[in-house]
Design a protein around this motif. Structure first.
Motif, PDB file in Angstrom:
ATOM      1  N   VAL B  95       0.844  -1.315   0.018  1.00 38.13           N
ATOM      2  CA  VAL B  95       0.170  -0.196  -0.057  1.00 38.13           C
ATOM      3  C   VAL B  95       1.065   1.149   0.046  1.00 38.13           C
ATOM      4  N   LEU B 110      -5.163  15.998   0.717  1.00 37.67           N
ATOM      5  CA  LEU B 110      -5.546  14.803   0.392  1.00 37.67           C
ATOM      6  C   LEU B 110      -5.446  14.417  -0.775  1.00 37.67           C
ATOM      7  N   SER B 111      -5.866  15.082  -1.774  1.00 40.24           N
ATOM      8  CA  SER B 111      -5.699  15.069  -3.210  1.00 40.24           C
ATOM      9  C   SER B 111      -4.278  15.146  -3.660  1.00 40.24           C
ATOM     10  N   LEU B 112      -3.415  15.997  -2.855  1.00 38.38           N
ATOM     11  CA  LEU B 112      -1.941  16.069  -3.378  1.00 38.38           C
ATOM     12  C   LEU B 112      -1.321  14.691  -3.026  1.00 38.38           C
ATOM     13  N   ALA B 114      -2.583  11.715  -2.739  1.00 38.88           N
ATOM     14  CA  ALA B 114      -3.216  10.770  -3.694  1.00 38.88           C
ATOM     15  C   ALA B 114      -2.296  10.928  -4.962  1.00 38.88           C
ATOM     16  N   ARG B 115      -1.991  12.136  -5.470  1.00 37.40           N
ATOM     17  CA  ARG B 115      -1.189  12.318  -6.675  1.00 37.40           C
ATOM     18  C   ARG B 115       0.124  11.592  -6.555  1.00 37.40           C
ATOM     19  N   ASN B 118       0.045   7.998  -6.261  1.00 35.23           N
ATOM     20  CA  ASN B 118      -0.167   7.242  -7.888  1.00 35.23           C
ATOM     21  C   ASN B 118       1.001   7.389  -8.564  1.00 35.23           C
ATOM     22  N   LYS B 135      -1.623  -0.868  -3.889  1.00 38.37           N
ATOM     23  CA  LYS B 135      -2.726   0.015  -3.670  1.00 38.37           C
ATOM     24  C   LYS B 135      -2.312   1.204  -3.223  1.00 38.37           C
ATOM     25  N   THR B 136      -3.234   2.209  -3.249  1.00 40.40           N
ATOM     26  CA  THR B 136      -2.612   3.702  -2.795  1.00 40.40           C
ATOM     27  C   THR B 136      -3.467   3.990  -1.628  1.00 40.40           C
ATOM     28  N   VAL B 137      -3.184   4.999  -0.782  1.00 36.14           N
ATOM     29  CA  VAL B 137      -4.012   5.890   0.062  1.00 36.14           C
ATOM     30  C   VAL B 137      -3.393   7.065   0.415  1.00 36.14           C
ATOM     31  N   SER B 138      -4.104   8.120   0.592  1.00 34.05           N
ATOM     32  CA  SER B 138      -3.440   9.487   1.043  1.00 34.05           C
ATOM     33  C   SER B 138      -3.919   9.748   2.456  1.00 34.05           C
ATOM     34  N   TYR B 139      -3.020  10.143   3.101  1.00 32.86           N
ATOM     35  CA  TYR B 139      -3.255  10.759   4.494  1.00 32.86           C
ATOM     36  C   TYR B 139      -3.323  12.435   4.371  1.00 32.86           C
ATOM     37  N   LYS B 141      -2.279  15.856   5.122  1.00 30.25           N
ATOM     38  CA  LYS B 141      -1.297  16.482   6.117  1.00 30.25           C
ATOM     39  C   LYS B 141      -1.720  15.548   7.634  1.00 30.25           C
ATOM     40  N   GLU B 142      -2.503  14.522   7.764  1.00 25.54           N
ATOM     41  CA  GLU B 142      -2.746  14.255   8.791  1.00 25.54           C
ATOM     42  C   GLU B 142      -1.982  13.071   9.827  1.00 25.54           C
ATOM     43  N   ARG B 143      -0.787  12.757   8.940  1.00 26.05           N
ATOM     44  CA  ARG B 143       0.281  11.905   9.608  1.00 26.05           C
ATOM     45  C   ARG B 143       1.672  12.484   9.375  1.00 26.05           C
TER      46      ARG B 143
END
Lengths: 441, 170
Positions: B95, B110-112, B114-115, B118, B135-139, B141-143
């Protein structure tokens, strides 16, 4: 929980006070304008306890009414030390000369009766210089644990009568409660009164939750949760705290959701293959429609209150700017043109303004502009702030402000749309991502 | 599936490959250079078949410039190492977690992220990895891993981390 009974209180004709001629300054009225104005001086003596058990609540209700009004920056409370006469009976004639002498232009009197678990609050607003009552006396009945709501109802009525505007005190805010250090922050959904009282938690802190958003009637909350390991939109029923996943498509992320004004649709960001676009979903059927289709990031959508258009953020021009498109999708018009990056646009409930976050030269601002992008005004500035939400009457904005550095913490602030009356909302621990409910019924 | 037993079987085969690959993706880590030849401890950073080797010797993360998701030459070198490791260790899926620094709004970040995730996924696929294993996931600035509000920290937070998962189905 609380049933509201609004009834005109029977009066004994106290408003024809002899000797107090006509108003010298015209009707008692605050015009809310962009210009600097003097707050209106007023007095709110402790409400009169009409049953033995009502003493403390009578004081506390008057206190909450005063806090609400003072917090707007439009009213200035005259301290009890200055009072010449006291209000010891709700039905006795008001000694206007005594209140005029201390320059109280408005006087709020009230009485509280407590019987078992029930409480009755009645109040009047007086135009001191005209020597007459402003509007009619009102009475609210409810349970004792809802006493703060009754106080907010009183303050709402006073605010509306004097400003001619809709009010916002009897409202709630759903937000993300934060605890723990910056590199291990715990987040959970919480709900509270707009002034920070009565905090209740809606989720635990096992997974990240973001961006809660109230439905137009305040009965549901949309939010983003990482419960599955991936960001997904959830909807939560405020009354019973039941929740379910609204959008879940393998290999995608969904977030940044908001209700349509009729509460039947949800507009949101859907990421797939690294690209984020806007979609709208009919909640009942689950049918989805794609609204944008571009290799750029489209996010943070917000409906106009009439449902006809959507404002959103996009980096299609190379920087983040605000755009408006028809709510069914189609050609979007750019509305922000200033230097820096713009984000998180939110349409005012009055329909006249769009609040946004602006990032420029290493600083963040909350600002407003008209819906065509003209008249941009920045209301705040700090190291980091974002995520504006509107008060029900479109006069005040609440937002997240985060302090700098390793010990940085997020808090909620309020500011009115003229940029005045900036103040912190008291919350237990850190708080972010506020969403303001409509006025409660 | 567990990843403790299986890698032991592959160690011999991989050790040969690692000799030629060491200079390419292990050059920053003296332990790795010695590891392939000398007293390698199974499961440690010197064991080329271990997740720890993937994380520390190859490097499980790549960094990005402000607001960008393009891969630098250095990032591509790290990802080449990740790709050859994943191509060898077929029991693992990954992941890819995308992250952003705190200087941006929550939703845009979140979008950034994800980019960024990806971009890594596509690069690994271009090196022969099947999409089903990535797989991908975006956090967003949360982490953050670094907490100061300065570029030295922001730089470490603008990252995509390839997190291994044992077993293809997980």
């Amino acid at each position: 929980m609380i049933r509201w009974v609004l009834a005109a209180v029977l009066t004994l004709g106290v408003w024809h006070v002899a000797g107090s001629a006509q108003a010298q300054n015209g009707p008692l009225r605050i015009e809310i304008t962009d210009g600097v104005q003097e707050p209106l001086p007023y007095a709110v003596p402790d409400f009169v306890p009409e049953t033995p058990a009502a003493g403390q609540m009578a004081q506390e209700i008057a206190r909450v009414v005063a806090d609400d009004l003072n917090g707007t920056g439009l009213f200035r409370e005259i301290g009890k030390d200055a009072f010449i006469s006291q209000i010891t009976s709700f039905s006795s004639p008001v000694q206007f000369a005594d209140w005029k002498a201390i320059n109280a232009q408005a006087l709020i009197t009230g009485a509280v009766a407590v019987n078992g678990g029930n409480v009755t609050v009645k109040f009047r607003v007086w135009d001191v210089f005209a020597g007459q009552e402003l509007g009619q006396g009102l009475q609210f009945a409810g349970t004792t644990d809802g006493w703060r709501r009754m106080a907010h109802k009183v303050a709402d009525a006073v605010y509306s009568r004097i400003t001619g505007e809709g009010a916002y005190f009897d409202s709630r805010v759903v937000f993300v409660s934060e605890s723990g250090p910056k590199d291990d922050r715990k987040k959970r959904l919480a709900i509270m009164d707009y002034d920070g009282a009565n905090v209740q938690y809606l989720t635990d802190s096992r997974s990240i939750v973001l961006n809660p958003r109230f439905s137009p009637t305040g009965d549901r909350v949309l939010y983003t949760s990482f419960e599955s390991g991936f960001p997904r939109i959830h909807v939560l029923d405020v009354a019973n705290v039941g929740r379910r996943v609204l959008q879940s498509e393998e290999g995608t992320m969904s977030f940044g959701s908001r209700f349509s004004p009729d509460g039947q649709k949800v507009v949101f960001s859907l990421e797939s293959g690294g690209n984020t676009d806007l979609h709208v979903m009919d909640i009942a059927s689950g049918n989805k429609t794609r609204l944008t289709s571009a290799p750029s990031i489209e996010t943070s959508p917000s409906f106009a209150p009439d449902g006809s258009r959507i404002v959103f953020e996009s980096d299609r021009s190379g920087s983040r700017q605000l755009y408006v498109m028809p709510s069914g999708g189609g050609e979007a018009q750019r509305i922000s043109f200033g230097p820096g990056n713009y984000g998180t646009p939110v349409w005012s409930p009055r329909g006249d303004l769009i609040a946004f976050t602006k990032q420029h030269k290493g600083r963040f601002h909350i600002g407003v502009m008209r819906t065509d992008g003209s008249g941009e005004r920045l209301l705040t500035a700090s190291f980091l702030e974002e995520g504006p939400t509107w008060s029900p009457n479109g006069r005040v904005i609440m937002f997240t402000r985060e302090t700098q550095g390793a010990q940085g913490q997020a808090s909620l602030y309020m500011v009115d749309i003229t940029g005045r009356s900036l103040k912190k909302v008291r919350t237990p621990g850190g708080a972010s991502d506020p969403s303001w409910s409509p006025l409660q019924r | 599936m567990t990843y403790l037993a299986k890698p032991l079987l592959i160690v011999a085969a991989l050790a040969l490959g690692a000799c030629t690959d060491a200079g390419r993706f292990g050059k920053d880590d003296p332990a790795a250079a010695g590891g392939a030849g000398s007293g390698m401890v199974p499961g440690s950073a010197s064991d080329p078949a271990s997740p720890v080797y993937f994380q520390q010797t190859i490097g499980d993360r790549v960094l990005f410039e402000v607001d960008q998701h393009t891969l630098s030459a250095e990032a591509k070198q790290t990802l080449d190492g990740q790709a050859s490791w994943l191509n060898t260790n077929n029991d693992y899926s990954a992941v890819i977690e995308g992250h952003a620094d705190e200087q941006g709004t929550r939703e845009y970040n979140l979008s950034l992220g994800a980019r960024r995730a990806n971009a890594v996924r596509e690069y690994l696929m271009s090196r022969g990895l099947p999409s089903s294993r990535l797989k991908t996931v975006s956090y967003g600035k949360e982490r953050p891993i670094e907490v100061c509000s300065e570029e030295s920290c922001y730089r470490q937070n603008r990252r995509a981390v390839t997190v291994l998962r044992a077993g293809l189905s997980s």
